[in-house]
Scaffold this active site. Sequence first.
Site, PDB file in Angstrom:
ATOM      1  N   ARG A 235      41.551  77.565  34.048  1.00  0.00           N
ATOM      2  CA  ARG A 235      42.027  79.003  34.854  1.00  0.00           C
ATOM      3  C   ARG A 235      41.111  79.412  35.241  1.00  0.00           C
ATOM      4  NH1 ARG A 235      47.149  80.721  33.555  1.00  0.00           N
ATOM      5  NH2 ARG A 235      46.751  82.094  35.327  1.00  0.00           N
ATOM      6  N   LYS A 236      39.588  78.447  35.266  1.00  0.00           N
ATOM      7  CA  LYS A 236      38.732  79.419  35.564  1.00  0.00           C
ATOM      8  C   LYS A 236      37.895  78.542  36.960  1.00  0.00           C
ATOM      9  CE  LYS A 236      38.827  82.384  32.105  1.00  0.00           C
ATOM     10  NZ  LYS A 236      40.635  81.643  31.419  1.00  0.00           N
ATOM     11  N   LEU A 237      37.330  79.309  37.365  1.00  0.00           N
ATOM     12  CA  LEU A 237      36.425  78.389  38.411  1.00  0.00           C
ATOM     13  C   LEU A 237      36.061  77.267  38.413  1.00  0.00           C
ATOM     14  CD1 LEU A 237      37.343  81.442  40.314  1.00  0.00           C
ATOM     15  CD2 LEU A 237      35.438  80.668  41.455  1.00  0.00           C
TER      16      LEU A 237
END
Length: 383
Positions: free
Chosen positions: A179-181
């Site tokens: 869910r993070k870059l």
Amino acid sequence: MIPVMKPWFGTEEAEAAAKAVASGWVAQGPRVREFEDAFAAAIGARHAVAVSSCTTALHLALIVAGIGPGDEVIVPSLSFIATANAVRYVGARPVFADVDLATQNLVPATVQPHLTGRTRAVILVDQAGVPADLDALRDLCDPLQIAVIEDAACAAGSTYRARPAGAGATLATFSFHPRKLLTTGEGGMITTGDGAIAARLRRLREHGMDVSAADRHRSQQPVIERYTEIGFNYRMTDIQAAIGLVQLGKLPAMVTRRRELARRYQEQLSSIPGLLTAGDPGYGETNYQSFWVLLPEESVVGRDELMRLLAEDGISARRGIMAAHLEPAYAEATSLPVTERLTTRSLILPLFHDMTPAQQEHVVSALTSALTKSKSEISAPAR
Ligand SMILES: Cc1ncc(COP(=O)(O)O)c(C=O)c1O
């Protein structure tokens, strides 16, 4: 279905992972070290220590900050539950504070009322990638010898006062969850400017051993390791680090792209009266890890209903940031009005690197039409 988030992978990540496998060294080894050095350089921190997740990073950060039973740690309730859970792991008590509405972050005015003689630390979260005002909080906490740990789980690539988020913290923790870059599948990192703390973190993530398994393997002579304190297996693998190195190289492009998409959302959604959207604070720039919107006060459509309507239109949205004090695991009678408004009335819209203009327009038009529905249209049973 338009997903809420999708990692930006190419064949390079797969090739890097395959090379790690072919090398025969798949556990924590040279690629983890290389990833740590590259990450430290990118963040502008002297040391970076890779671990298995941001949750384990927070656990170790609290240990090296000397937090334990009887201590109180002020945390935002408005955060993924791991922020509060890590405090429990060291036997301390999380004390929930409210947040600022525009940034969703702790600020001195919301922390101050919770300070007691037992407060030993504050975990400052850069919520959804929006950098928190670290200097302002340190002005409050440093004179009281209260540690400030920056939970930068979502903030790799964000900037705070013209430096990468996390650079100015004594201890900052990052997540590489998808869910993070920047993602490695699962994974985390702790950055610090203190060499002795970094050395202890390296031992703690590896069972408390004073020689890493990789160094022992490389040695020409037998090495008998010592276990200096109770540690953990919180290691990252070399396969994850190989992927992380490729992803780190792409991080600036990911941030640029997400900021373009966010700007387009902000323009296109500005016609909805009273809708508040994620944005930059005056002192920094967000990486838009999540693009959240807060429903207008007068909206007749509730947040959960809105998510249902969007799903019917092929759009996967998520509720806004959770509030730990409302979950059964904590269930505290504390009143945190801003947190409660944000957690019940906000949602996260799809935003991912290769989102097309047509997909974004579809989200905007579905959201606009759902928000302009009247109460009778919503409650009417579908025919
Ligand atoms: C603010 C915050 N802290 C901690 C975490 C935990 O990260 P991880 O999944 O890497 O353990 C998350 C994950 O979403 C987060 O958003």
